[in-house]
Design a protein around this motif. Structure first.
Motif, PDB file in Angstrom:
ATOM      1  N   UNK A 228       0.822  -1.212   0.000  1.00  0.00           N
ATOM      2  CA  UNK A 228       0.000   0.000   0.000  1.00  0.00           C
ATOM      3  C   UNK A 228       0.854   1.260   0.000  1.00  0.00           C
ATOM      4  N   UNK A 229       2.156   1.102   0.152  1.00  0.00           N
ATOM      5  CA  UNK A 229       3.067   2.242   0.158  1.00  0.00           C
ATOM      6  C   UNK A 229       3.367   2.683  -1.267  1.00  0.00           C
ATOM      7  N   UNK A 230       3.335   3.959  -1.530  1.00  0.00           N
ATOM      8  CA  UNK A 230       3.683   4.507  -2.842  1.00  0.00           C
ATOM      9  C   UNK A 230       5.189   4.492  -3.070  1.00  0.00           C
ATOM     10  N   UNK A 231       5.938   4.146  -2.028  1.00  0.00           N
ATOM     11  CA  UNK A 231       7.396   4.145  -2.119  1.00  0.00           C
ATOM     12  C   UNK A 231       7.951   2.797  -2.565  1.00  0.00           C
ATOM     13  N   UNK A 232       7.055   1.901  -2.985  1.00  0.00           N
ATOM     14  CA  UNK A 232       7.458   0.541  -3.348  1.00  0.00           C
ATOM     15  C   UNK A 232       6.917   0.208  -4.731  1.00  0.00           C
ATOM     16  N   UNK A 234       5.040  -1.580  -7.562  1.00  0.00           N
ATOM     17  CA  UNK A 234       3.813  -2.348  -7.467  1.00  0.00           C
ATOM     18  C   UNK A 234       2.778  -1.718  -6.558  1.00  0.00           C
ATOM     19  N   UNK A 235       3.170  -0.670  -5.820  1.00  0.00           N
ATOM     20  CA  UNK A 235       2.240   0.024  -4.952  1.00  0.00           C
ATOM     21  C   UNK A 235       1.529   1.150  -5.680  1.00  0.00           C
ATOM     22  N   UNK A 236       0.755   1.957  -4.972  1.00  0.00           N
ATOM     23  CA  UNK A 236       0.029   3.072  -5.593  1.00  0.00           C
ATOM     24  C   UNK A 236       0.978   4.041  -6.307  1.00  0.00           C
ATOM     25  N   UNK A 237       0.653   4.371  -7.570  1.00  0.00           N
ATOM     26  CA  UNK A 237       1.460   5.304  -8.336  1.00  0.00           C
ATOM     27  C   UNK A 237       2.696   4.700  -8.974  1.00  0.00           C
ATOM     28  N   UNK A 238       2.946   3.426  -8.753  1.00  0.00           N
ATOM     29  CA  UNK A 238       4.147   2.794  -9.310  1.00  0.00           C
ATOM     30  C   UNK A 238       4.079   2.738 -10.830  1.00  0.00           C
ATOM     31  N   UNK A 239       5.235   2.873 -11.476  1.00  0.00           N
ATOM     32  CA  UNK A 239       5.324   2.807 -12.931  1.00  0.00           C
ATOM     33  C   UNK A 239       5.321   1.377 -13.444  1.00  0.00           C
TER      34      UNK A 239
END
Length: 578
Positions: A228-232, A234-239
């Motif tokens: 659920x972290x955007x810093x990983x 495959x998470x939200x916002x991932x390219x």
């Protein structure tokens, strides 16, 4: 009663004439084994019972024994052929009978005794490496399994020989004898080579492994959930989408510790770690012309998206053949820095490491080199005071990928702030250079290089206890177990005694170990298959050694030995997520 008498008479006849003479020279498959070759094969089997680097189960001992005995039979056949060519006189039937009788009496007894002795040596080795001494060692099954494997190989070899003989005979009707022999041997060699390489290996073994690995690549380890972290990745916002990460990518991204977990350990505020993972270059997003460069560019965009270049530490991790990254290596650094870290990796293959070594080894270096070059360029483009500490890490084939990226000791030391490499394969270029240039008097299993100014090797925590003041910058630590077969496996073992078998031996290497041509190679090959069957720090297991490694090469400001000990206990107590 009559049956027993008949069986007894039959055994007496065999005892009086314990071999079979083929009625004609054309009997190439249905003929009695050569006595010299059989004795050499038996001796090779006995040698295979000696211990090697790690304890092995009885059924693998049967495999080693059978293959080694077959090699011994081939060696013995060559010797026997040369002797017959040089000495025309043949032993009498009486002499042959006595020799075979002696063999049938002595070899079973000696084999049984040596197999029981091998069990005791295996128990000693298990105790040396911290395993319970209890061992199941089926002596009869080892002997029967070895015999069966040896006979199968022998029959296959004689079948090839029969086919070559018939081919030469057929060509001899059309061509002069020397030409027919030459062409027949060449065609036979080509048929065997193509059959083994293209049919058995490529279309058989590799194809089956590829299908299994590809199916696995679509799965996920139990307990791993989409982040659920955007810093990983495959998470939200991932390219890169979660479903495109691959098996090992999802495991790596889905097991990242949260800032809450890290804060609970430290008792103070923490940051969510950054983990970036770019999967194997199969999706259509990567070009066929230069997929590894595309991977590296995508990785840099992901790093920028997550703010990775503003973290205190930025690490490029080399992956194994399947794309695996040791979770303890990542977690050790993340807990050490309170989550103020970024780790990035690319996957070049989803195949097991041993297959990747055979068919994809070059890709490991190419993919990692592109990633390191791209990330390093972005780091260097930032103002000097705002750059993150740049480090590299890798285990096994992942460590080779890092070494192949830099190519030499000077290349590695000149472009990183720190490096932590574990279980580096024998063929890796930087490790080879270090071993060849190590300080006089230091053993190859714990080489000292330039008095440990920048590079040090460790198996146990105490190996890194030299005063930090002795360290220069940058710092490199190699976690290398003296009993790790991945580190020592090489084709040189076939004909050359390795340095790691010389005195003094490594702390977890049995004094019963020895080198014999061919035998040591197959023993070490099988050792790699069971190198995870022991506990760290033995075999190919490095456990929480990464805590001491990171503390040595890249300690946070104010970090103490007590901090290292506490974190090591914490990492050891945590169950590895994958």
């Amino acid at each position: 009663m009559g049956t027993a008498r008949s069986a007894g008479q039959h055994l007496v006849r065999i005892g009086r004439h314990p071999y079979w003479d083929r009625p004609h020279e054309k009997y190439l498959i249905r003929r009695w084994p050569d006595l010299t070759a059989t004795c050499v094969a038996t001796a090779f089997f006995w040698l295979s019972l000696t211990p090697s680097l790690v304890p092995r189960p009885w059924f693998l001992q049967g495999v080693i024994g059978g293959i080694t005995a077959a090699i011994g039979y081939a060696v013995g056949s060559v010797i026997s052929t040369l002797v017959r060519a040089l000495i025309r006189r043949r032993p009498s039937p009486r002499v042959r009978t006595r020799c075979w009788q002696a063999y049938w009496v002595l070899s079973p007894a000696l084999s049984g005794w040596l197999i029981s002795e091998s069990a005791e040596m295996q128990r000693q080795l298990r105790a040396l490496q911290g395993l319970p001494p209890a061992l199941t060692w089926h002596a009869l099954m080892i002997a029967l399994m070895s015999l069966a494997i040896c006979l199968v190989i022998l029959v296959l070899a004689r079948t090839v020989r029969l086919g070559s003989s018939k081919l030469i005979h057929g060509l001899g009707r059309l061509l002069p004898r020397p030409v027919a022999v030459t062409i027949g041997l060449v065609l036979s060699a080509m048929a065997v080579t193509v059959g083994l390489r293209d049919v058995v290996f490529d279309r058989g073994v590799i194809d089956v492994v590829d299908r299994i690995a590809k199916a696995t690549n679509f799965g996920t380890k139990d307990g791993i959930e989409e982040p659920t972290s955007r810093l990983v990745s495959g998470g939200p916002g991932s390219l890169i989408a979660w479903q495109d990460l691959g098996f090992q990518g999802r495991n790596f991204a889905g097991s990242v510790p949260t800032r809450a977990q890290i804060a609970a350990y430290h008792g103070s505020a923490a940051t969510d770690p950054i983990r970036i993972y770019i999967s194997s270059p199969e999706p259509a997003a990567f070009s066929e012309r230069d997929p590894f460069k595309d991977q590296a560019e995508l990785a840099v965009r992901e790093l920028k998206r997550t703010g990775a270049f503003d973290r205190e530490v930025l690490v490029v991790a080399g992956t194994t053949g399947s794309g695996w990254i040791d979770p303890r290596v990542a977690e050790s650094l993340e807990y050490m820095y309170g989550g103020d870290t970024a780790i990035v990796a690319v996957q070049y293959s989803y195949l097991p490491s041993w297959v990747s070594f055979l068919v994809d080894k070059e890709k490991a270096g190419e993919a990692t080199r592109e990633l390191v070059t791209a990330v390093r360029a972005e780091v260097d483009a930032r103002p000097e005071g705002s750059r993150p500490k740049f480090a590299v890490t890798g285990e096994s084939l992942g460590a080779y990928a890092i070494e192949d990226t830099y190519g030499s000791v000077d290349g590695l030391l000149g472009q990183v702030d720190a490096a932590l490499l574990a279980g580096v394969p024998h063929f890796s270029p930087v490790s080879q250079e270090i071993r060849s240039r190590r300080d006089p008097g230091s053993p190859v299993w714990r080489p000292q290089f330039e008095d440990g100014r920048n590079i040090r090797f460790a198996q146990f925590p105490e190996d890194l206890e030299r005063p930090p003041a002795d360290w220069g910058q940058p710092r490199v630590v190699y976690l290398q177990n003296a009993s790790d077969p991945v580190v020592w496996w090489s084709t040189d073992l076939l004909f050359q005694r390795p340095e790691w078998m010389n005195q003094p031996l490594g702390p977890d290497v049995t004094p019963e170990i020895n080198w014999f041509p061919f035998v040591a190679f197959w023993q070490t090959t099988v050792d790699m298959a069971v190198s995870y069957g022991v506990d760290a720090p033995h075999g190919h297991r490095y456990g929480a050694g990464s805590v001491n490694g990171w503390a040595a090469v890249l300690p946070p400001k104010g970090w103490t030995d007590q901090d290292t000990e506490l974190l090591r206990k914490h990492i050891e107590a945590r169950r590895a997520p994958y």
